[in-house]
Design a protein around this motif. Structure first.
Motif, PDB file in Angstrom:
ATOM      1  N   MET A   1       2.278  -3.194  -9.337  1.00 41.35           N
ATOM      2  CA  MET A   1       2.584  -1.777  -9.419  1.00 41.35           C
ATOM      3  C   MET A   1       2.377  -1.372 -10.874  1.00 41.35           C
ATOM      4  O   MET A   1       2.259  -2.229 -11.754  1.00 41.35           O
ATOM      5  N   THR A   2       2.296  -0.077 -11.120  1.00 40.48           N
ATOM      6  CA  THR A   2       2.181   0.341 -12.517  1.00 40.48           C
ATOM      7  C   THR A   2       3.537   0.171 -13.200  1.00 40.48           C
ATOM      8  O   THR A   2       4.586   0.153 -12.550  1.00 40.48           O
TER       9      THR A   2
ATOM     10  N   ARG B   1       4.181  10.216   2.156  1.00 43.93           N
ATOM     11  CA  ARG B   1       3.169   9.208   2.452  1.00 43.93           C
ATOM     12  C   ARG B   1       2.017   9.357   1.466  1.00 43.93           C
ATOM     13  O   ARG B   1       1.773  10.445   0.925  1.00 43.93           O
ATOM     14  N   PRO B   2       1.284   8.263   1.215  1.00 43.05           N
ATOM     15  CA  PRO B   2       0.147   8.364   0.303  1.00 43.05           C
ATOM     16  C   PRO B   2      -1.070   8.981   0.970  1.00 43.05           C
ATOM     17  O   PRO B   2      -1.160   9.038   2.207  1.00 43.05           O
TER      18      PRO B   2
ATOM     19  N   GLY C   1       1.104   4.973  -5.494  1.00 46.76           N
ATOM     20  CA  GLY C   1       2.358   4.234  -5.556  1.00 46.76           C
ATOM     21  C   GLY C   1       3.254   4.722  -6.672  1.00 46.76           C
ATOM     22  O   GLY C   1       4.471   4.869  -6.498  1.00 46.76           O
ATOM     23  N   GLU C   2       2.651   4.996  -7.838  1.00 49.72           N
ATOM     24  CA  GLU C   2       3.422   5.542  -8.951  1.00 49.72           C
ATOM     25  C   GLU C   2       3.944   6.940  -8.619  1.00 49.72           C
ATOM     26  O   GLU C   2       5.111   7.260  -8.892  1.00 49.72           O
TER      27      GLU C   2
ATOM     28  N   ARG D   1       0.809  -1.220   0.000  1.00 48.63           N
ATOM     29  CA  ARG D   1       0.000   0.000   0.000  1.00 48.63           C
ATOM     30  C   ARG D   1       0.844   1.273   0.000  1.00 48.63           C
ATOM     31  O   ARG D   1       0.341   2.359   0.283  1.00 48.63           O
ATOM     32  N   THR D   2       2.143   1.116  -0.295  1.00 49.55           N
ATOM     33  CA  THR D   2       3.004   2.268  -0.533  1.00 49.55           C
ATOM     34  C   THR D   2       3.557   2.177  -1.949  1.00 49.55           C
ATOM     35  O   THR D   2       3.318   3.062  -2.765  1.00 49.55           O
ATOM     36  N   LEU D   3       4.264   1.086  -2.245  1.00 45.70           N
ATOM     37  CA  LEU D   3       4.770   0.863  -3.607  1.00 45.70           C
ATOM     38  C   LEU D   3       4.009  -0.231  -4.349  1.00 45.70           C
ATOM     39  O   LEU D   3       3.868  -0.167  -5.565  1.00 45.70           O
TER      40      LEU D   3
END
Length: 278
Positions: free
Chosen positions: A46-47, A227-228, A254-255, A11-13
């Motif tokens: 991830m993208t 942070r997101p 994340g992107e 949930r970050t990267l």
């Protein structure tokens, strides 16, 4: 100047399908790369733009995945063509060097925690006595901490808060991330392990990213952090003077984080006049 980049993973990267938070017509969705399989099925993504940014980041800085996952869970994740030299697992309980656990660090962590909090067995027994149908699984990780997988919709009001109070009285803390409720010794931190990796890598500055309360010390210890706009830190309104917040949520965040980390690591002059890694 060596820049250390420590980033949380989940949930970050990287993101499961439940955490994508993508909106809009199907034809506008980004191209995704699967970076983790579990029992033969795709699990985390991830993208493609994120993946490209991380590959470029490894040429500009010492990139260190920094996760609450156990070493075994971390090894399922394939972020880069060449795995990074260092990784921090079990919320700082383990440092991997070229994929192998550093036994001296692991022993030092256990020694430090031995007198600082109640034993893991007490926490595990408390969780066993204070559950219900909403608890789907109970697990321990690396013989350091415990977590439960819960049905969020069936979670009784106040249960997490009561658990948090019980843990705090015994030198432990809690974190609710998705369907998992973690109970960890208060002295088990990513920040402590990050400082050790910075020492070994000869890094004078650090950038960090994370979304959960367990990442707060890491973000606060870094010279710059991000942070997101989702997760525990966002839900509680946590902030720090050197911490940025993404505009996007979910996998798009994340992107944004990967590209933000790359931009800062590739421009070390932004650290001029800032304090060294604390």
């Amino acid at each position: 100047m060596t820049v250390l980049v420590c980033s949380d993973l989940d949930r970050t990267l990287i993101y499961s399908t439940a955490a994508f938070a993508l909106d809009g017509p199907d034809e506008t969705m980004p191209r995704l790369l699967c970076v983790e399989f579990y029992q033969g099925a795709p699990l985390s993504y991830m993208t493609e733009a994120s993946a490209r940014a991380l590959e470029a980041l490894t040429a500009a800085a010492a990139f260190v995945p920094t996760t609450t996952r156990t070493s075994e869970q971390y090894r399922r994740v394939n972020l880069l063509e060449k795995p990074p030299r260092y990784a921090i697992c079990a919320n700082g309980g383990h440092i991997l060097v070229d994929g192998e656990d550093d036994p001296d660090w692991a022993a030092a962590v256990r020694e430090r925690l031995a007198d600082g909090c109640a034993p893991l067995a007490d926490v595990r027994d408390h969780l066993a006595r204070n559950g219900g149908d909403f608890v789907l699984k109970r697990r321990t990780a690396s013989d350091l901490f415990a977590y439960t997988v819960v049905d969020r919709a069936a979670l009784p009001p106040g249960w997490v808060e009561d658990l948090t109070g019980w843990c705090a009285e015994r030198g432990w803390r809690t974190s609710l991330q998705g369907r998992k409720v973690y109970c960890l010794p208060a002295g088990l931190t990513k920040a402590a392990a990050a400082r050790e990796v910075a020492r070994r890598a000869g890094a004078s500055t650090m950038i960090a990213a994370g979304d959960a309360l367990l990442d707060a010390e890491l973000l606060a210890a870094a010279d710059l952090s991000i942070r997101p706009a989702h997760g525990e830190l966002h839900d509680t309104g946590w902030t720090a003077p050197a911490t940025a917040v993404t505009a996007a949520r979910g996998i798009a965040a994340g992107e944004e984080i990967a590209q933000w980390l790359l931009a800062r690591a590739a421009a070390p002059q932004i650290f001029t006049g800032r304090a060294p890694v604390r």
